[in-house]
Structures are given as C-alpha cells and as structure tokens.
Scaffold this motif. Structure first.
Motif, PDB file in Angstrom:
ATOM      1  N   PHE A 179       0.825  -1.208   0.000  1.00  0.00           N
ATOM      2  CA  PHE A 179       0.000   0.000   0.000  1.00  0.00           C
ATOM      3  C   PHE A 179       0.858   1.256   0.000  1.00  0.00           C
ATOM      4  N   ALA A 180       0.240   2.346  -0.449  1.00  0.00           N
ATOM      5  CA  ALA A 180       0.763   3.705  -0.295  1.00  0.00           C
ATOM      6  C   ALA A 180       2.156   3.866  -0.879  1.00  0.00           C
ATOM      7  N   SER A 181       3.052   4.578  -0.153  1.00  0.00           N
ATOM      8  CA  SER A 181       4.372   4.894  -0.702  1.00  0.00           C
ATOM      9  C   SER A 181       5.184   3.627  -0.982  1.00  0.00           C
ATOM     10  N   PHE A 184       2.899  -2.333   4.667  1.00  0.00           N
ATOM     11  CA  PHE A 184       2.594  -0.919   4.464  1.00  0.00           C
ATOM     12  C   PHE A 184       3.394  -0.029   5.402  1.00  0.00           C
ATOM     13  N   PRO A 186       3.945   3.311   8.039  1.00  0.00           N
ATOM     14  CA  PRO A 186       3.115   3.795   9.147  1.00  0.00           C
ATOM     15  C   PRO A 186       1.892   4.546   8.626  1.00  0.00           C
ATOM     16  N   VAL A 187       0.756   4.344   9.295  1.00  0.00           N
ATOM     17  CA  VAL A 187      -0.514   4.888   8.807  1.00  0.00           C
ATOM     18  C   VAL A 187      -0.632   6.379   9.107  1.00  0.00           C
ATOM     19  N   THR A 188      -1.445   7.047   8.310  1.00  0.00           N
ATOM     20  CA  THR A 188      -1.594   8.502   8.471  1.00  0.00           C
ATOM     21  C   THR A 188      -3.042   8.935   8.277  1.00  0.00           C
ATOM     22  N   GLY A 189      -3.962   8.218   8.894  1.00  0.00           N
ATOM     23  CA  GLY A 189      -5.368   8.574   8.792  1.00  0.00           C
ATOM     24  C   GLY A 189      -5.750   9.630   9.808  1.00  0.00           C
ATOM     25  N   LEU A 238      -6.899  10.148   0.042  1.00  0.00           N
ATOM     26  CA  LEU A 238      -6.906   9.224   1.167  1.00  0.00           C
ATOM     27  C   LEU A 238      -7.022   7.794   0.655  1.00  0.00           C
ATOM     28  N   GLU A 239      -5.929   7.029   0.823  1.00  0.00           N
ATOM     29  CA  GLU A 239      -5.959   5.615   0.441  1.00  0.00           C
ATOM     30  C   GLU A 239      -6.312   4.797   1.683  1.00  0.00           C
ATOM     31  N   HIS A 240      -6.885   3.600   1.496  1.00  0.00           N
ATOM     32  CA  HIS A 240      -7.144   2.732   2.641  1.00  0.00           C
ATOM     33  C   HIS A 240      -7.045   1.279   2.238  1.00  0.00           C
ATOM     34  N   ALA A 264      -5.267   2.593  12.280  1.00  0.00           N
ATOM     35  CA  ALA A 264      -6.237   2.390  11.195  1.00  0.00           C
ATOM     36  C   ALA A 264      -5.542   2.544   9.836  1.00  0.00           C
ATOM     37  N   PRO A 265      -5.713   1.582   8.919  1.00  0.00           N
ATOM     38  CA  PRO A 265      -4.964   1.592   7.662  1.00  0.00           C
ATOM     39  C   PRO A 265      -5.484   2.595   6.630  1.00  0.00           C
ATOM     40  N   PHE A 266      -5.150   3.871   6.897  1.00  0.00           N
ATOM     41  CA  PHE A 266      -5.360   4.951   5.928  1.00  0.00           C
ATOM     42  C   PHE A 266      -4.004   5.577   5.659  1.00  0.00           C
ATOM     43  N   TRP A 267      -3.834   6.111   4.426  1.00  0.00           N
ATOM     44  CA  TRP A 267      -2.601   6.832   4.091  1.00  0.00           C
ATOM     45  C   TRP A 267      -2.956   8.073   3.289  1.00  0.00           C
ATOM     46  N   LYS A 268      -2.408   9.223   3.724  1.00  0.00           N
ATOM     47  CA  LYS A 268      -2.715  10.498   3.055  1.00  0.00           C
ATOM     48  C   LYS A 268      -1.613  10.846   2.071  1.00  0.00           C
ATOM     49  N   TRP A 297       3.561  11.810  -0.191  1.00  0.00           N
ATOM     50  CA  TRP A 297       2.923  11.059   0.882  1.00  0.00           C
ATOM     51  C   TRP A 297       3.214  11.747   2.216  1.00  0.00           C
ATOM     52  N   VAL A 298       2.213  11.840   3.062  1.00  0.00           N
ATOM     53  CA  VAL A 298       2.366  12.440   4.384  1.00  0.00           C
ATOM     54  C   VAL A 298       3.099  11.448   5.290  1.00  0.00           C
ATOM     55  N   ALA A 299       4.045  11.959   6.091  1.00  0.00           N
ATOM     56  CA  ALA A 299       4.792  11.100   7.011  1.00  0.00           C
ATOM     57  C   ALA A 299       4.056  11.012   8.342  1.00  0.00           C
TER      58      ALA A 299
END
Lengths: 95, 155
Positions: A7-9, A89, A91-94, B55-57, B125-129, B139-141
C-alpha cells in the motif's frame, strides 16, 4: 497461494500493488537456502520477494514497515500459511 | 464494560455531523453527554500550499480496525453509543476528513473515549494520506506526537 499486498508509498517504491505467491515456490526457495521447515514466516517471504526483485531489498530494509496477516496487524517475524493475505505498508496517516 | 451501539462508516461522500449528533442524542436511555470531534484537511502545511488530499485505505481491514478501536473504547468507559465516519478518496482543503461521536451518561467517559478513539485511529487504522500540492504530490509522514498520544493511554 499467498496474496501479498503493498500500500501507499511502499507500492510506489516497489512498482507493484499485489503479488500472488505459489506456496511450492516459496517452499523450494526456503529449502535451497536453509533446512526445510513446515512453517514459513514473514522474513522468509520478504527474502523470496526480493530474490525475484533485487532492487526491493533496500526498500524493505531501509524503512519501518507494518505487516498485516488476514487483515490484522502482527509483529514480525510472524507465521505465514497457504491461503493467507499478507499486507505490507508504511506507518498509517489517517484521521 | 458497556454494550455500546457502534456505527462505523468508511466512505468517499461528505458526512453530516449534525445528523451524527442527532442520532447519538436519541439513544436510550437518553444520554447525559454527547461529544463529537471533526478532523479537517488543513489549508497550509509548512508553507506548502495543499490543494487536496488523496486518502488511500485497505478495504476490509479499515472497517475491522475502526470497529476494534471503538470496541476497545467501549470496554474502558461506560459508553452508550459511538459513531465514527472516515472519508476516503479525493478531499479538498478545508473539508472534513473524519468525525468521532460518543454518547454516555456523563461527560468524562464521552471526552475520554472520543480522544482515545482518535489517538488509536491515528496509529492503527490503515489509511494513508497523499498531499496534492501546487508543487507536486507527496505522501504524508507519520508523526512521533501521534505515537506518543497513543502510548499515554497505555501507561
């Protein structure tokens, strides 16, 4: 079959969002590198993935990554079984 | 500790916190306290102009993770109801991302549970901004302050 998700980056860095791993291929790889074992773990899975994609080694080793097996966060190294969905993945960033 | 009514939603559409408050205030027995929190997309971050967020999840795990976090809060405090909405997809600056609402008999439980849920959501929670900026995408750290916020509930 093991389903591996990125996922993500991490997905951007690896250039892949999903890998389907045949359990026999994983077993063969492990048997050739160490004593044969009945159970597999996440470290062996990463080694297998990097064997097929050598530039992935630095991606996995140079950052903190989380692992979820069957949609639950686990501590590495963790057991992996045939049929598992394994997600890697950052670290999460929600929120 | 309590058999709370838990409502979780992960959706691209905007949400209505007025409706969330209304639902929470209607639970029975009637609550003495309703606390709601709303998180929004900040307009500016370190002088870089953020146009929007993506916002990815992790579909499937996202809902499970939020349910687990809400249940953990309900097991720690006497809660009557929890409502949690988190948006996904394309979000414009200044718009809301997440809302957490808690109803309880007294305010201490509601304030604590609401904060607990946000602190755990930020870590688990598995979200990524991803920031869509005037000068590109990034991508936000994750932040150490968020890790510390979760840890204080564990001391």
């Amino acid at each position: 079959m093991i389903t591996v998700l990125f996922f993500a980056s991490l997905r951007d860095q690896l250039g892949s969002d999903k890998q389907l791993i045949n359990i026999e291929s994983l077993a063969q790889f492990i048997a050739s590198n160490a004593t044969p074992t009945e159970a597999f773990n996440s470290d062996q899975l990463i080694a297998f993935l990097c064997q097929n994609n050598p530039n992935w080694q630095s991606v996995f080793s140079e950052q903190k990554l989380f692992i979820a097996v069957n949609q639950e966060i686990v501590q590495a190294p963790c057991p992996i079984a045939d049929g598992d969905e394994v997600a890697f993945f950052p670290p999460v960033t929600g929120g | 500790m309590s058999h709370a009514n838990i409502s979780i939603a992960v959706q691209p559409e905007p949400f209505d916190t007025g409706e969330m408050y209304h639902q929470l205030s209607q639970c029975t027995p009637s609550p003495g306290a309703v606390v709601t929190f709303t998180g929004l997309v900040r307009d500016l971050d370190n002088d870089k102009n953020i146009i929007a967020l993506e916002l990815e999840h992790y579909p499937g795990m996202t809902e499970k993770s939020l349910q687990t976090i809400a249940q953990q809060a309900a097991s720690k405090w006497p809660i009557q109801a929890i409502s949690l909405v988190h948006r996904i997809g394309h979000l414009e600056a200044g718009h809301p991302i997440v809302a957490v609402g808690v109803a309880s008999a007294h305010r201490v439980a509601a304030f604590n549970a609401c904060e607990f849920i946000m602190d755990y959501l930020k870590n688990d929670a598995p979200f990524w901004k991803k920031e869509i900026r005037t000068d590109g995408e990034q991508w936000v750290a994750s932040k150490q302050s968020d890790v510390a916020a979760k840890q204080r509930w564990q001391d």
